[in-house]
Design a protein around this motif. Structure first.
Motif, short mmCIF file in Angstrom:
data_model
loop_
_atom_site.label_atom_id
_atom_site.label_comp_id
_atom_site.label_asym_id
_atom_site.label_seq_id
_atom_site.Cartn_x
_atom_site.Cartn_y
_atom_site.Cartn_z
N LEU A 118 -0.63 -30.14 -7.91
CA LEU A 118 -1.54 -29.10 -8.34
C LEU A 118 -2.07 -28.34 -7.14
O LEU A 118 -1.98 -28.79 -6.00
CB LEU A 118 -2.72 -29.69 -9.12
N HIS A 119 -2.66 -27.16 -7.39
CA HIS A 119 -3.31 -26.43 -6.31
C HIS A 119 -4.49 -27.24 -5.79
O HIS A 119 -5.29 -27.75 -6.58
CB HIS A 119 -3.83 -25.07 -6.82
N PRO A 120 -4.60 -27.42 -4.48
CA PRO A 120 -5.74 -28.19 -3.95
C PRO A 120 -7.05 -27.47 -4.22
O PRO A 120 -7.11 -26.24 -4.29
CB PRO A 120 -5.43 -28.28 -2.45
N GLN A 121 -8.13 -28.25 -4.39
CA GLN A 121 -9.43 -27.65 -4.66
C GLN A 121 -9.94 -26.86 -3.47
O GLN A 121 -10.62 -25.85 -3.63
CB GLN A 121 -10.43 -28.75 -5.03
N ILE A 122 -9.63 -27.32 -2.27
CA ILE A 122 -10.01 -26.59 -1.05
C ILE A 122 -8.76 -25.96 -0.49
O ILE A 122 -7.85 -26.65 -0.02
CB ILE A 122 -10.65 -27.54 -0.02
N ARG A 123 -8.67 -24.65 -0.59
CA ARG A 123 -7.48 -23.94 -0.12
C ARG A 123 -7.47 -23.85 1.40
O ARG A 123 -8.49 -23.64 2.04
CB ARG A 123 -7.43 -22.52 -0.71
N ALA A 124 -6.31 -24.03 1.96
CA ALA A 124 -6.12 -23.90 3.40
C ALA A 124 -4.75 -23.27 3.64
O ALA A 124 -3.84 -23.38 2.80
CB ALA A 124 -6.22 -25.26 4.10
N TYR A 125 -4.63 -22.64 4.75
CA TYR A 125 -3.36 -21.98 5.06
C TYR A 125 -2.27 -23.02 5.30
O TYR A 125 -2.48 -24.01 6.01
CB TYR A 125 -3.49 -21.09 6.29
N GLU A 126 -1.12 -22.81 4.67
CA GLU A 126 0.04 -23.68 4.86
C GLU A 126 1.24 -22.81 5.22
O GLU A 126 1.56 -21.86 4.50
CB GLU A 126 0.34 -24.47 3.59
N ALA A 127 1.87 -23.15 6.31
CA ALA A 127 3.04 -22.38 6.72
C ALA A 127 4.19 -22.55 5.73
O ALA A 127 4.91 -21.59 5.42
CB ALA A 127 3.47 -22.81 8.12
N ASN A 128 4.35 -23.76 5.22
CA ASN A 128 5.40 -24.05 4.23
C ASN A 128 4.76 -24.73 3.02
O ASN A 128 4.76 -25.97 2.92
CB ASN A 128 6.48 -24.95 4.84
N PRO A 129 4.16 -23.96 2.14
CA PRO A 129 3.47 -24.57 0.99
C PRO A 129 4.44 -25.30 0.07
O PRO A 129 5.57 -24.87 -0.14
CB PRO A 129 2.83 -23.36 0.29
N LYS A 130 3.98 -26.43 -0.45
CA LYS A 130 4.78 -27.21 -1.38
C LYS A 130 4.74 -26.56 -2.77
O LYS A 130 3.73 -25.96 -3.15
CB LYS A 130 4.26 -28.64 -1.47
N PRO A 131 5.82 -26.63 -3.51
CA PRO A 131 5.84 -26.02 -4.84
C PRO A 131 4.82 -26.67 -5.77
O PRO A 131 4.62 -27.90 -5.74
CB PRO A 131 7.27 -26.25 -5.32
N VAL A 132 4.19 -25.86 -6.59
CA VAL A 132 3.21 -26.34 -7.56
C VAL A 132 3.89 -26.47 -8.91
O VAL A 132 4.45 -25.50 -9.44
CB VAL A 132 2.01 -25.39 -7.65
N GLY A 133 3.89 -27.67 -9.48
CA GLY A 133 4.53 -27.89 -10.76
C GLY A 133 4.93 -29.34 -10.92
O GLY A 133 4.49 -30.23 -10.16
N LEU A 134 5.78 -29.61 -11.91
CA LEU A 134 6.32 -30.94 -12.16
C LEU A 134 7.79 -30.95 -11.79
O LEU A 134 8.50 -29.96 -11.99
CB LEU A 134 6.18 -31.31 -13.64
N ALA A 135 8.26 -32.09 -11.28
CA ALA A 135 9.66 -32.21 -10.91
C ALA A 135 10.10 -33.65 -11.10
O ALA A 135 9.30 -34.58 -11.01
CB ALA A 135 9.90 -31.76 -9.47
N PHE A 136 11.40 -33.81 -11.32
CA PHE A 136 11.99 -35.13 -11.51
C PHE A 136 13.36 -35.15 -10.86
O PHE A 136 14.24 -34.36 -11.21
CB PHE A 136 12.11 -35.47 -13.00
N GLY A 137 13.56 -36.05 -9.90
CA GLY A 137 14.83 -36.17 -9.22
C GLY A 137 15.05 -35.09 -8.18
O GLY A 137 14.34 -34.09 -8.12
N GLY A 138 16.03 -35.31 -7.31
CA GLY A 138 16.34 -34.34 -6.26
C GLY A 138 15.38 -34.47 -5.09
O GLY A 138 14.82 -35.53 -4.82
N THR A 139 15.17 -33.37 -4.39
CA THR A 139 14.26 -33.31 -3.26
C THR A 139 13.40 -32.06 -3.40
O THR A 139 13.68 -31.19 -4.22
CB THR A 139 15.03 -33.27 -1.93
#
Length: 547
Positions: free
Chosen positions: A417-438
């Motif tokens: 989920l989106h973090p409650q305290i936003r901070a700059y991320e050079a490579n932000p992680k995808p927001v959502g649900l995922a199963f398997g893979g990388t």
């Protein structure tokens, strides 16, 4: 129950009795078996055992009330006599009465209920089906072939099953499972109550899975729009057995479980026999969800853990609506709505997702609805990495497939989920649900709005076994529009209570954070707010710092 000789050396009869009792006690308690035997032997009716081995009386129908296959009710009516004749010798030559029939009774029980390889259990089940069809005059493409010199005294089953016969066979197995939820209805006087109306589940996805596995239907080419009534090429017994041992592995246990349940019912008191459980049997309440009874049954048959019993019960009487943690059409779409419903649930879950593919290439079928599922062994956590200990992927519509863990990696689930305290991320992680893979190459990825799902080829995934989740999936990623999402909690009442306690505690903390206690602050003269306002009114004023 048998006596040894005076010299201390047991007789061959006593030795066999002990062996049979030891073997039978591993499947069912001996007192219960003795009670079932006594009631069947003491009954004035010679057909007491065949009647006891028959399913409870019921009137079966299909959703929408299309006609059932011919002879279907006749096959079920002959199920008890067939089992009694095949295993207990009731038929042309009845078993001896009294204690003399105890050992033959145990011998017959062990033949159908003792622990044997899965292929052997399925062979016995197919034998019963073929004999029941023969007794009902129904067409059946399989038959028993004596195994001369092959070491199998019962012979082997040969031939092939048509799609219609596979459907009837699966319905017969489901009725065996349904009978466990219905008590015996024969009273002391032998009268029977009116049969209840039972709605049979849709098993088209299982029939298609068997046909595709055997090559009777071209892989993913003839799935859309396929109907059981259209017929087609049959499936040989050897191919059908291979499919059962790889997909619905629990199908072979239907016969032994059914016989044990019938004996429990026979040994119970007549008061308990006078009623039938009719929960969810006269109307189709469970099939309004993505987790239909047919899909729940297919998933239950493919599992080999304790969750199988939970889903097997759901396939018979429907899932308890209290176990429905989230449904997008009710609670709203989106990751935040999803998280508010599943947060704090620390138990296994079943996630079902319905979507339809967009016309983005030749490798997918446009405007075709499909359903896939994920079975997790633990609850969701908001992390920016994959986690989990075990899980399964499955396709439930239009075809059934199950993809267990491969054992190579443990990227079972991802919930960010989106973090409650936003901070700059050079490579932000995808927001959502995922199963398997990388991360970045997830096998299944559901975006934060729950409006789009991306399904990639199994080559990107080393956590779950290979196999396609969508018909005509191909090698390119498939993007689809989400129709509905369901999450079912399978942890039971204790896990649900723990989640409720967690939610109440979080609500208290949230309420406390919203309240401001003015008593914790000092007077206005000493407050930082007054100092800031004084500085803004006349910033050039020289102020001496208090020492």
């Amino acid at each position: 129950m048998g006596a040894s000789s005076s010299t201390g050396n047991p007789s061959p009869e006593a030795h066999e009795q002990r062996e049979q009792e030891t073997l039978a006690s591993a499947a069912l308690s001996l007192p219960l078996l003795r009670a079932a035997f006594s009631r069947s032997a003491a009954a004035a009716n010679a057909n007491a055992l065949p009647d006891a081995l028959g399913p409870p009386p019921a009137s079966y129908r299909l959703p929408g009330s299309p006609p059932l296959p011919p002879h279907f009710h006749d096959i079920l009516a002959g199920l008890g006599p067939t089992i009694a004749s095949q295993f207990f010798g009731h038929g042309a030559a009845a078993a001896p009465e009294g204690d003399a029939g105890w050992v033959p009774f145990l011998r017959g029980f062990n033949r159908c209920c003792a622990r044997v390889p899965a292929s052997r259990s399925l062979t016995l089940l197919l034998r019963v089906y073929a004999a029941a069809c023969a007794g009902a005059g129904a067409p059946c493409g399989i038959h028993l072939q004596p195994d001369v010199g092959g070491g199998d005294e019962d012979g082997k089953v040969v031939g092939e099953l048509t799609p219609e016969e596979i459907t009837v066979f699966l319905w017969m197995c489901w009725v065996m499972a349904w009978s466990a939820s219905a008590s015996r209805v024969a009273g002391d006087g032998g009268e029977k109550s009116e049969p209840v109306a039972v709605l049979l589940p849709d098993v088209t996805h299982l029939v298609l899975s068997a046909l595709v596995s055997a090559g009777a239907v071209a892989d993913d080419a003839g799935i859309w729009g396929w109907d059981i009534s259209s017929g087609g090429k049959g499936v040989k017994v050897q191919e059908f057995t291979s499919w059962v041992l790889s997909t619905p592995v629990g199908l072979g246990n239907c016969l032994s479980g059914y016989v044990r349940d019938r004996f429990r019912s026979l040994a119970s008191d007549s008061v308990e026999e006078s009623s039938v459980s009719t929960v969810n049997t006269t109307f189709d309440t469970s099939d309004v969800y993505l987790l239909t009874r047919g899909r729940a049954w297919a998933i239950a048959l493919s599992l080999r853990n304790k969750l199988s019993e939970k889903l097997l019960s759901a396939s018979v009487i429907g899932m308890d609506t209290e176990d429905l943690l989230y449904r997008s059409s009710v609670h709203g779409k989106g990751l935040s709505r999803f998280w508010s419903c599943v947060e704090g649930y620390k138990g296994p879950m079943l996630i079902l997702l319905s979507a339809f593919s967009k016309s983005v290439g030749e490798n997918v079928d446009s405007d075709r609805r499909w359903v896939i599922g994920v079975l997790t062994e633990e609850g969701f956590e908001s992390k920016d990495t994959f986690y989990g200990s075990s899980g399964f992927l499955c396709a439930t519509h239009p075809i059934f497939r199950v993809l267990p863990p491969s054992g190579k990696e443990k990227n079972f689930m991802y919930c960010h989920l989106h973090p409650q305290i936003r901070a700059y991320e050079a490579n932000p992680k995808p927001v959502g649900l995922a199963f398997g893979g990388t991360i970045g190459s997830e096998r299944i990825f559901l975006d934060e709005d729950f409006s789009r799902v991306l399904v990639r080829h199994h080559a990107v995934d080393k956590t779950y076994q290979h196999g396609s989740l969508i018909p005509n999936q191909g090698y390119l990623p498939v993007e689809a529009s989400v129709l509905d999402v369901e999450v079912w909690g399978l942890g039971g009442e204790a896990t649900k209570r723990q989640q409720n306690v967690y939610k109440k505690r979080e609500d208290i903390f949230s309420e406390q954070r919203r309240k401001v206690d003015l008593k914790t602050f000092a007077s206005w003269e000493d407050s930082p707010e007054k100092m800031m306002m004084d500085m803004m009114s006349d910033p050039n004023t020289v102020r001496q710092e208090d020492r």
